[in-house]
Design a protein around this motif. Structure first.
Motif, short mmCIF file in Angstrom:
data_model
loop_
_atom_site.label_atom_id
_atom_site.label_comp_id
_atom_site.label_asym_id
_atom_site.label_seq_id
_atom_site.Cartn_x
_atom_site.Cartn_y
_atom_site.Cartn_z
N ASP A 66 35.00 34.88 37.73
CA ASP A 66 36.11 34.01 38.14
C ASP A 66 36.73 34.51 39.44
O ASP A 66 36.72 35.69 39.75
N ASN A 67 37.24 33.57 40.19
CA ASN A 67 37.94 33.87 41.44
C ASN A 67 39.43 34.00 41.15
O ASN A 67 40.01 33.15 40.48
N GLY A 68 40.04 35.08 41.65
CA GLY A 68 41.46 35.29 41.38
C GLY A 68 42.34 34.17 41.88
O GLY A 68 43.44 33.94 41.34
N ALA A 69 41.88 33.44 42.90
CA ALA A 69 42.70 32.35 43.43
C ALA A 69 42.85 31.20 42.44
O ALA A 69 43.81 30.42 42.54
N THR A 88 41.53 20.65 48.09
CA THR A 88 42.19 21.91 48.45
C THR A 88 41.64 23.07 47.64
O THR A 88 41.40 24.17 48.17
N ILE A 89 41.43 22.85 46.36
CA ILE A 89 40.91 23.91 45.49
C ILE A 89 39.51 24.33 45.93
O ILE A 89 39.22 25.52 46.09
N VAL A 90 38.64 23.35 46.13
CA VAL A 90 37.25 23.67 46.47
C VAL A 90 37.16 24.39 47.81
O VAL A 90 36.50 25.44 47.94
N LEU A 91 37.85 23.87 48.82
CA LEU A 91 37.78 24.49 50.14
C LEU A 91 38.43 25.88 50.14
O LEU A 91 37.96 26.80 50.82
N SER A 92 39.50 26.04 49.37
CA SER A 92 40.15 27.35 49.30
C SER A 92 39.24 28.38 48.66
O SER A 92 39.11 29.51 49.15
N LEU A 93 38.61 28.02 47.55
CA LEU A 93 37.72 28.96 46.87
C LEU A 93 36.52 29.33 47.74
O LEU A 93 36.09 30.48 47.77
N GLY A 100 35.53 37.21 51.39
CA GLY A 100 35.25 38.41 50.60
C GLY A 100 33.85 38.94 50.84
O GLY A 100 33.64 40.16 50.96
N TYR A 101 32.86 38.04 50.91
CA TYR A 101 31.50 38.48 51.19
C TYR A 101 31.40 39.11 52.58
O TYR A 101 30.65 40.08 52.79
N GLY A 102 32.15 38.57 53.53
CA GLY A 102 32.14 39.16 54.87
C GLY A 102 32.72 40.56 54.88
O GLY A 102 32.19 41.47 55.53
N VAL A 103 33.82 40.75 54.15
CA VAL A 103 34.42 42.09 54.06
C VAL A 103 33.45 43.07 53.40
O VAL A 103 33.29 44.21 53.84
N CYS A 104 32.79 42.61 52.34
CA CYS A 104 31.80 43.48 51.69
C CYS A 104 30.66 43.84 52.63
O CYS A 104 30.11 44.95 52.57
N GLY A 105 30.29 42.91 53.51
CA GLY A 105 29.24 43.21 54.47
C GLY A 105 29.62 44.33 55.42
O GLY A 105 28.80 45.20 55.75
N PHE A 106 30.88 44.36 55.86
CA PHE A 106 31.33 45.43 56.74
C PHE A 106 31.46 46.77 56.00
O PHE A 106 31.42 47.83 56.62
#
Length: 371
Positions: A66-69, A88-93, A100-106
């Protein structure tokens, strides 16, 4: 397990390119095979191997977590009667997930490539995939006992899951004191209760349902489990001290609860206080300000104390889960692991890796660039 059977069934029953080529040649075909053979190559490239199985498991796990958002949108709809827009929900998630995936990549040099980056909870899954695909011999004792265990667990799960749900939480102290009433019953429930949510601390509770036990904690090192037990014990003592010491007037509310309460201990009518999404001053005077139980307030206090920045505190006011202990975690990492992190990044920039497994992977596969 279901993917393993479906993948092998697909590979065996669906026609592959080799079968089509043999059939085409027996019919007198010459030269290149038909173009539709390329489509078969895409649908069934060959035997169902470990790599395909691992990719499917990763995708299913990413989609199942699950996504915390979602908690923000759920709270908006459940407690304030303000259903959010689906777009709004779909685009936000999607945006939050991609970020998050980008941060994990760094963070790959320290979270993936580092030799000490071991994720204990995933070891049972990795071992299962390896046994299913690397140990295919029929006389394999390890694989044979694995299937015995799977079959036994599937049969046994019918008992606690459908026949006797009581086995989910066997509370011997509560069973031995069924005739207790009044204050004694309340104390016993707070200490040993735990069959339902927020009933009690659940001390010495026994669970015979493997669905609740799981196999994750079996892979944790004993040192890690010891630290967890110490933390659980300390938190239990603090919660008991807060409640029976009547800190924040905790005795006027239930022992454990994660919802807002009125002064009388009833559930706070959040939806009525915010008609149309706006605070009603007269309604607030009628019902009073909301209150939290002592244990829940203590948990929020510790989480808020761990957030050391103003921006983190602001985000925490929206949802404390998104910034749970970010401040303490950041300070701990910088003080105790700062040199190791800097060394790992410098080695990755030079193409040097301390982990021999990643060195082998880097020699055979191209890595995704940081940009």
């Amino acid at each position: 397990m279901l993917v393993y059977f479906l993948g092998n069934t697909w590979a065996q029953l669906f026609p592959d390119t080799s079968k089509v080529e043999n059939w085409w040649k027996t019919r007198g075909g010459r030269g290149k095979t038909p173009k539709w053979n390329s489509a078969l190559q895409f649908l069934n490239p060959g035997p169902f191997r470990l790599k395909e199985h691992a990719i499917i498991v990763i995708c299913c796990s990413a989609a199942g977590d699950d996504n915390g958002a979602t908690m923000l949108f759920a709270a908006q709809r459940l407690f304030y009667d303000l259903p959010p827009n689906a777009t709004t929900i779909v685009l936000s998630l999607i945006s939050i997930g991609l970020f998050g995936y980008g941060v994990c990549g760094f963070l790959r040099p320290i979270c993936v490539w580092h030799p000490e980056a071991v994720y204990w909870a995933n070891l049972p899954i990795v071992k299962t995939l390896q046994d299913l695909h690397w140990d295919r011999y029929q006389d394999s004792r390890q694989l044979r006992y694995f299937w015995y265990t799977v079959g036994g667990m599937a049969i046994y799960q019918v008992i606690p899951g459908y026949m006797f749900p009581w086995l989910n939480a066997v509370l011997i102290p509560c069973l031995a004191s069924q005739n207790a009433t009044g204050y004694k019953a309340s104390v016993l429930t707070n200490l040993f209760g735990g069959a339902t949510t927020n009933e009690g601390l659940g001390m010495f509770s026994l669970c015979f349902d493997w669905q609740y036990i799981g196999g994750t904690f079996l892979a944790f090192p004993l040192k890690l489990q010891l630290h967890q037990f110490i933390g659980i014990g300390l938190c239990s003592l603090v919660m008991l001290a807060i409640y029976y010491g009547n800190a924040w007037d905790s005795r006027s509310l239930p022992f454990m609860s994660t919802v807002l309460r009125t002064d009388s201990g009833k559930v706070y009518p959040s939806r009525a206080i915010f008609p149309g999404g706006r605070l009603g001053a007269s309604l607030l005077e009628k019902y009073g300000t909301p209150r939290l139980t002592g244990g829940f307030a203590y948990g929020l206090l510790m989480a808020n104390a761990a957030v050391s920045s103003f921006a983190g505190t602001l985000l925490y006011s929206l949802t404390y889960i998104l910034v749970w202990q970010i401040g303490a975690l950041f300070v701990h990492v910088v003080l105790f692991l700062g040199k190791d992190i800097w060394r790992s990044y410098r080695q990755s920039w030079k193409g040097q890796y301390a982990d021999p497994h990643h060195t082998y992977m880097a020699q055979n596969y191209k890595d995704t660039p940081l940009w």
